[in-house]
Design a protein around this motif. Sequence first.
Motif, mmCIF file in Angstrom:
data_model
loop_
_atom_site.group_PDB
_atom_site.id
_atom_site.type_symbol
_atom_site.label_atom_id
_atom_site.label_comp_id
_atom_site.label_asym_id
_atom_site.label_seq_id
_atom_site.Cartn_x
_atom_site.Cartn_y
_atom_site.Cartn_z
ATOM 1 N N MET A 1 39.521 25.568 41.338
ATOM 2 C CA MET A 1 39.081 24.846 40.146
ATOM 3 C C MET A 1 39.873 25.261 38.906
ATOM 4 O O MET A 1 39.577 24.820 37.807
ATOM 5 C CB MET A 1 37.584 25.086 39.920
ATOM 6 C CG MET A 1 36.718 24.449 40.985
ATOM 7 S SD MET A 1 34.953 24.815 40.792
ATOM 8 C CE MET A 1 34.614 24.084 39.201
ATOM 9 N N GLY A 2 40.857 26.149 39.110
ATOM 10 C CA GLY A 2 41.699 26.565 38.000
ATOM 11 C C GLY A 2 41.166 27.735 37.198
ATOM 12 O O GLY A 2 41.669 28.030 36.111
ATOM 13 N N LEU A 3 40.166 28.420 37.732
ATOM 14 C CA LEU A 3 39.603 29.574 37.032
ATOM 15 C C LEU A 3 40.367 30.842 37.378
ATOM 16 O O LEU A 3 40.837 31.004 38.501
ATOM 17 C CB LEU A 3 38.129 29.748 37.406
ATOM 18 C CG LEU A 3 37.206 28.602 36.981
ATOM 19 C CD1 LEU A 3 35.850 28.756 37.648
ATOM 20 C CD2 LEU A 3 37.064 28.560 35.473
ATOM 21 N N LYS A 4 40.466 31.724 36.423
ATOM 22 C CA LYS A 4 41.048 33.042 36.662
ATOM 23 C C LYS A 4 39.935 33.935 37.206
ATOM 24 O O LYS A 4 38.838 33.972 36.649
ATOM 25 C CB LYS A 4 41.624 33.614 35.365
ATOM 26 C CG LYS A 4 42.344 34.922 35.551
ATOM 27 C CD LYS A 4 42.983 35.384 34.258
ATOM 28 C CE LYS A 4 43.646 36.728 34.481
ATOM 29 N NZ LYS A 4 44.210 37.252 33.226
ATOM 30 N N VAL A 5 40.227 34.642 38.299
ATOM 31 C CA VAL A 5 39.208 35.398 39.027
ATOM 32 C C VAL A 5 39.563 36.876 39.073
ATOM 33 O O VAL A 5 40.722 37.241 39.240
ATOM 34 C CB VAL A 5 39.086 34.849 40.470
ATOM 35 C CG1 VAL A 5 38.103 35.659 41.280
ATOM 36 C CG2 VAL A 5 38.686 33.383 40.451
ATOM 37 N N ALA A 6 38.545 37.717 38.940
ATOM 38 C CA ALA A 6 38.695 39.157 39.158
ATOM 39 C C ALA A 6 37.463 39.611 39.930
ATOM 40 O O ALA A 6 36.392 39.007 39.835
ATOM 41 C CB ALA A 6 38.809 39.916 37.843
ATOM 42 N N GLY A 7 37.651 40.684 40.685
ATOM 43 C CA GLY A 7 36.543 41.248 41.444
ATOM 44 C C GLY A 7 36.254 42.671 41.018
ATOM 45 O O GLY A 7 36.832 43.186 40.058
ATOM 46 N N THR A 8 35.369 43.285 41.752
ATOM 47 C CA THR A 8 34.942 44.651 41.443
ATOM 48 C C THR A 8 36.124 45.611 41.317
ATOM 49 O O THR A 8 36.205 46.397 40.372
ATOM 50 C CB THR A 8 33.988 45.156 42.544
ATOM 51 O OG1 THR A 8 32.842 44.298 42.579
ATOM 52 C CG2 THR A 8 33.555 46.586 42.300
ATOM 53 N N MET A 9 37.054 45.534 42.280
ATOM 54 C CA MET A 9 38.187 46.472 42.242
ATOM 55 C C MET A 9 39.015 46.301 40.977
ATOM 56 O O MET A 9 39.432 47.288 40.374
ATOM 57 C CB MET A 9 39.074 46.298 43.478
ATOM 58 C CG MET A 9 38.483 46.933 44.706
ATOM 59 S SD MET A 9 39.553 46.817 46.139
ATOM 60 C CE MET A 9 41.109 47.323 45.507
ATOM 61 N N ARG A 10 39.260 45.071 40.561
ATOM 62 C CA ARG A 10 40.069 44.859 39.356
ATOM 63 C C ARG A 10 39.352 45.385 38.126
ATOM 64 O O ARG A 10 39.972 45.951 37.227
ATOM 65 C CB ARG A 10 40.418 43.369 39.202
ATOM 66 C CG ARG A 10 41.306 43.110 38.010
ATOM 67 C CD ARG A 10 42.668 43.847 38.140
ATOM 68 N NE ARG A 10 43.281 43.999 36.853
ATOM 69 C CZ ARG A 10 43.664 45.147 36.296
ATOM 70 N NH1 ARG A 10 43.553 46.295 36.939
ATOM 71 N NH2 ARG A 10 44.184 45.176 35.107
ATOM 72 N N VAL A 11 38.035 45.205 38.072
ATOM 73 C CA VAL A 11 37.260 45.734 36.948
ATOM 74 C C VAL A 11 37.362 47.265 36.916
ATOM 75 O O VAL A 11 37.573 47.871 35.858
ATOM 76 C CB VAL A 11 35.791 45.282 37.025
ATOM 77 C CG1 VAL A 11 34.927 45.994 35.989
ATOM 78 C CG2 VAL A 11 35.701 43.763 36.851
ATOM 79 N N LEU A 12 37.255 47.893 38.091
ATOM 80 C CA LEU A 12 37.357 49.358 38.155
ATOM 81 C C LEU A 12 38.768 49.832 37.816
ATOM 82 O O LEU A 12 38.938 50.849 37.128
ATOM 83 C CB LEU A 12 36.933 49.858 39.529
ATOM 84 C CG LEU A 12 35.445 49.650 39.853
ATOM 85 C CD1 LEU A 12 35.150 50.027 41.295
ATOM 86 C CD2 LEU A 12 34.567 50.421 38.887
ATOM 87 N N GLU A 13 39.784 49.097 38.269
ATOM 88 C CA GLU A 13 41.163 49.451 37.911
ATOM 89 C C GLU A 13 41.362 49.369 36.396
ATOM 90 O O GLU A 13 41.970 50.251 35.788
ATOM 91 C CB GLU A 13 42.158 48.526 38.617
ATOM 92 C CG GLU A 13 42.281 48.769 40.089
ATOM 93 C CD GLU A 13 43.146 47.732 40.799
ATOM 94 O OE1 GLU A 13 43.570 48.015 41.930
ATOM 95 O OE2 GLU A 13 43.406 46.644 40.231
ATOM 96 N N PHE A 14 40.851 48.317 35.797
ATOM 97 C CA PHE A 14 40.951 48.148 34.346
ATOM 98 C C PHE A 14 40.268 49.311 33.630
ATOM 99 O O PHE A 14 40.811 49.880 32.677
ATOM 100 C CB PHE A 14 40.315 46.815 33.934
ATOM 101 C CG PHE A 14 40.332 46.558 32.459
ATOM 102 C CD1 PHE A 14 41.430 45.944 31.870
ATOM 103 C CD2 PHE A 14 39.258 46.920 31.658
ATOM 104 C CE1 PHE A 14 41.452 45.708 30.498
ATOM 105 C CE2 PHE A 14 39.272 46.693 30.294
ATOM 106 C CZ PHE A 14 40.373 46.083 29.707
#
Length: 105
Positions: A50-63
């Motif tokens: 749908m054209g949305l940018k997605v992040a998951g738990t790992m990306r949040v923790l990496e950030f």
Amino acid sequence: EAAGIRRIQDLRDQARVAEGEASTIILADELKADLVLIDEKAARQAAKAMGLKVAGTMRVLEFAFEHKLIADLRATYAMLKAGPARISPELLNASLARFGLPRLS
């Protein structure tokens, strides 16, 4: 409101995602969100389609680690792995490798 409910039902049927994930994706789309946080694979694919940018738990923790909000990423991943989360150990170890950290056993 009825249109939103219909969109959620359609997404559930087409992408075979749970109601919570479908609701999250539709809301993110309606709000033109910068980012949607989703872990489940089918839901991530549907959101991206749908054209949305997605992040998951790992990306949040990496950030959080990159911004010094988490002191020990490896220990955080070890707790995640020991709990009910279903994240591939290979993905966790690949993330640790990007930061030059030792693998989980």
